[in-house]
Design an enzyme around this catalytic site. Structure first.
Site, short mmCIF file in Angstrom:
data_model
loop_
_atom_site.label_atom_id
_atom_site.label_comp_id
_atom_site.label_asym_id
_atom_site.label_seq_id
_atom_site.Cartn_x
_atom_site.Cartn_y
_atom_site.Cartn_z
NE ARG A 117 -2.89 0.43 3.38
CZ ARG A 117 -2.50 1.15 4.44
NH1 ARG A 117 -2.35 2.46 4.35
NH2 ARG A 117 -2.30 0.55 5.60
CE1 TYR A 172 -17.80 9.02 -16.98
CE2 TYR A 172 -16.29 9.14 -15.12
CZ TYR A 172 -17.23 8.45 -15.87
OH TYR A 172 -17.56 7.18 -15.50
CG ASP A 186 -9.70 13.50 -16.60
OD1 ASP A 186 -8.97 12.88 -17.41
OD2 ASP A 186 -10.68 12.98 -16.03
CE LYS A 227 -12.75 5.23 -19.69
NZ LYS A 227 -12.62 5.42 -18.27
N1 PLP Z 1 -12.00 10.78 -16.40
C1 PLP Z 1 -12.60 10.62 -17.60
C2 PLP Z 1 -12.46 11.69 -18.64
C3 PLP Z 1 -13.33 9.46 -17.87
O1 PLP Z 1 -13.92 9.30 -19.07
C4 PLP Z 1 -13.45 8.47 -16.86
C5 PLP Z 1 -14.20 7.23 -17.07
O2 PLP Z 1 -14.93 7.08 -18.02
C6 PLP Z 1 -12.82 8.69 -15.64
C7 PLP Z 1 -12.11 9.86 -15.43
C8 PLP Z 1 -12.90 7.67 -14.53
O3 PLP Z 1 -12.04 6.64 -14.80
P1 PLP Z 1 -12.18 5.15 -14.17
O4 PLP Z 1 -13.35 4.53 -14.84
O5 PLP Z 1 -10.87 4.50 -14.48
O6 PLP Z 1 -12.40 5.34 -12.72
#
Ligand code: PLP
Length: 421
Positions: free
Chosen positions: A58, A112, A185, A210
């Site tokens: 961890r 998102y 992000d 992703k």
């Molecule tokens: N940020 C964006 C732009 C996303 O599209 C997503 C998920 O679709 C996330 C964060 C969250 O990622 P995770 O599904 O790996 O938690």
């Protein structure tokens, strides 16, 4: 070991051998929760930070550390930490921004859906106020910053699902003048198209699930920090909230990373070709692709994204603005997947109104432009003409079935899809 009973030998035989000569060409999966030492004094020195080493996964694991080192370098940061998902990474970046009751987060309205939910429900419960704004309206953002004195600005380099490109340079300048942190992000752009820290972002966040992983076989997240002084706060968010990445997932993501450039080359070219195709498609009202038919966004995309690249994701607004029609179209796709993700090697189609922004009210969705007829398409690495043929056929099929019968399951050889599928 032979002096011990057989049950004891089962436990210890073969374990904890000295590292062999020769460095493994690929980072091994350190599938271990804990690390053992000959001498307690050495444990002490490692825990104290006098020498580097690992004690408990961890707090750090060599496979995860390899991915963290790679991400810090690739994103031009001072250090990086990995998390069990993109949401855990975003949560940690917000925690490390030292939000407290009464703090304001100024968030892009185009985030998102789950990111907005995280702010409103989890942080909202502790008295953190989230205000959303159109981050493409820089003058308004400046005024909002003066009025609200936010602690954090949060945006996406390329937003999900409306694909607006964030003017990272200008937003970073506003954040800096407000004494606030800027979290970007960078999931949709990836460091291949943009490195937001170079433009002034304090934290870069990724859903590694992703494009970084890219093969739909790992869930993970990363935070990269611009400054070393944020290390203790982020380390605390990682080790105390505990949303760590496993060594197995880190290994998959590390392997995915190696082909990120190759994959994105092809995915971006495929997305461009799909955008061209949809522009001429009689069933489509609007194609959303960074910079397309919008001079202001084109200028930002040109400046912020890699030259001649606009990303691997596009939005398509169908003329028939109904969920029923969209579902029937999506159900008729045989090559493109209906997978609830983005950035994988295969082409995926998502219906944002019932996926990424399902939790948002219909009225708010309509205000933002997330209509029933909107599709988000993530281009894969297949041969693009096969993708187009699949879409054309799904549009042409007059009466779509609810689901496929056995005999309709795609047979790649019969359908003459290319080997690249
Ligand atoms: N940020 C964006 C732009 C996303 O599209 C997503 C998920 O679709 C996330 C964060 C969250 O990622 P995770 O599904 O790996 O938690």
């Amino acid at each position: 070991m032979s002096e011990f009973s057989i049950a004891t030998q089962f436990v210890h035989a073969g374990e904890r051998r000295a590292a062999p000569l020769g460095v493994p060409a690929a980072t091994p999966i350190y599938a271990t929760s804990t690390f053992v030492y000959e001498r307690m004094e050495d444990v002490d020195r490692v825990v104290e930070g006098d020498v580097s080493g690992f004690v408990y996964s961890r707090y750090g694991n060599p496979t995860v550390a390899a991915l963290e080192e790679a991400m810090a370098e690739i994103e031009n940061g001072k250090f990086a930490f990995c998390f069990g998902s993109g949401m855990a990474a975003l949560h940690a970046a917000l925690l490390a921004s030292e939000l407290s009751t009464g703090s304001v987060v100024l968030a892009s309205q185009d985030l998102y859906g789950a990111s907005l939910e995280l702010l409103k429900t989890v942080f909202g419960a502790f008295g953190v106020r989230t205000v959303t704004a159109d981050f493409s309206d820089i003058e308004n953002l400046r005024l909002k910053a003066q009025e609200l004195k936010p602690r954090v600005f949060l945006g996406e380099t390329i937003s999900n699902p409306l694909l607006k490109v964030l003017d990272v340079e200008k937003v970073a300048e506003i954040a800096r003048k407000s004494g606030a942190k800027l979290i970007v992000d960078n999931t949709f752009a990836t460091p291949f198209l943009c490195q937001p820290i170079k433009s002034g972002a304090d934290f870069v966040v990724h859903s590694a699930t992703k494009f970084l992983g890219g093969h739909a076989d790992a869930t993970g997240g990363v935070v990269v920090a611009k400054e070393d002084f944020d290390r203790p706060a982020l380390m605390g968010a990682l080790t105390l909230a505990g949303g760590v990445l496993s060594a197995w997932e880190a290994h998959s993501i590390l392997r995915g990373l190696k082909t990120l450039g190759l994959r994105l080359e092809k995915q971006c070219r495929n997305a461009e070709r799909l955008a061209e195709f949809f522009l001429d498609c009689p069933h489509v009202e609007k194609v959303i692709y960074p910079g397309l038919a919008d001079d202001e966004q084109a200028e930002i995309a040109e400046r912020i994204l890699r030259k001649n690249y606009r990303g691997a994701v596009l939005g398509v607004r169908l003329k028939e603005d109904s969920r029923e029609y969209v579902y029937r179209f999506m159900n008729a796709l045989r090559l493109c997947t209906r997978a609830a993700s983005v950035g994988d090697i295969f082409t995926g189609v998502v219906h944002p109104a019932t996926a990424t922004h399902r939790e948002m009210s219909a009225a708010k969705r309509a205000r933002l432009g997330i209509t029933e007829g909107l599709l988000r398409i993530s281009a894969g690495i297949e041969e693009v003409e096969d993708i187009i043929a699949d879409i054309e056929r799904a549009f042409e099929k007059p009466s779509f079935e609810d689901s496929f019968s056995e005999s309709e399951t795609v047979d790649f050889e019969k359908k003459n899809f290319s080997q690249a599928v």
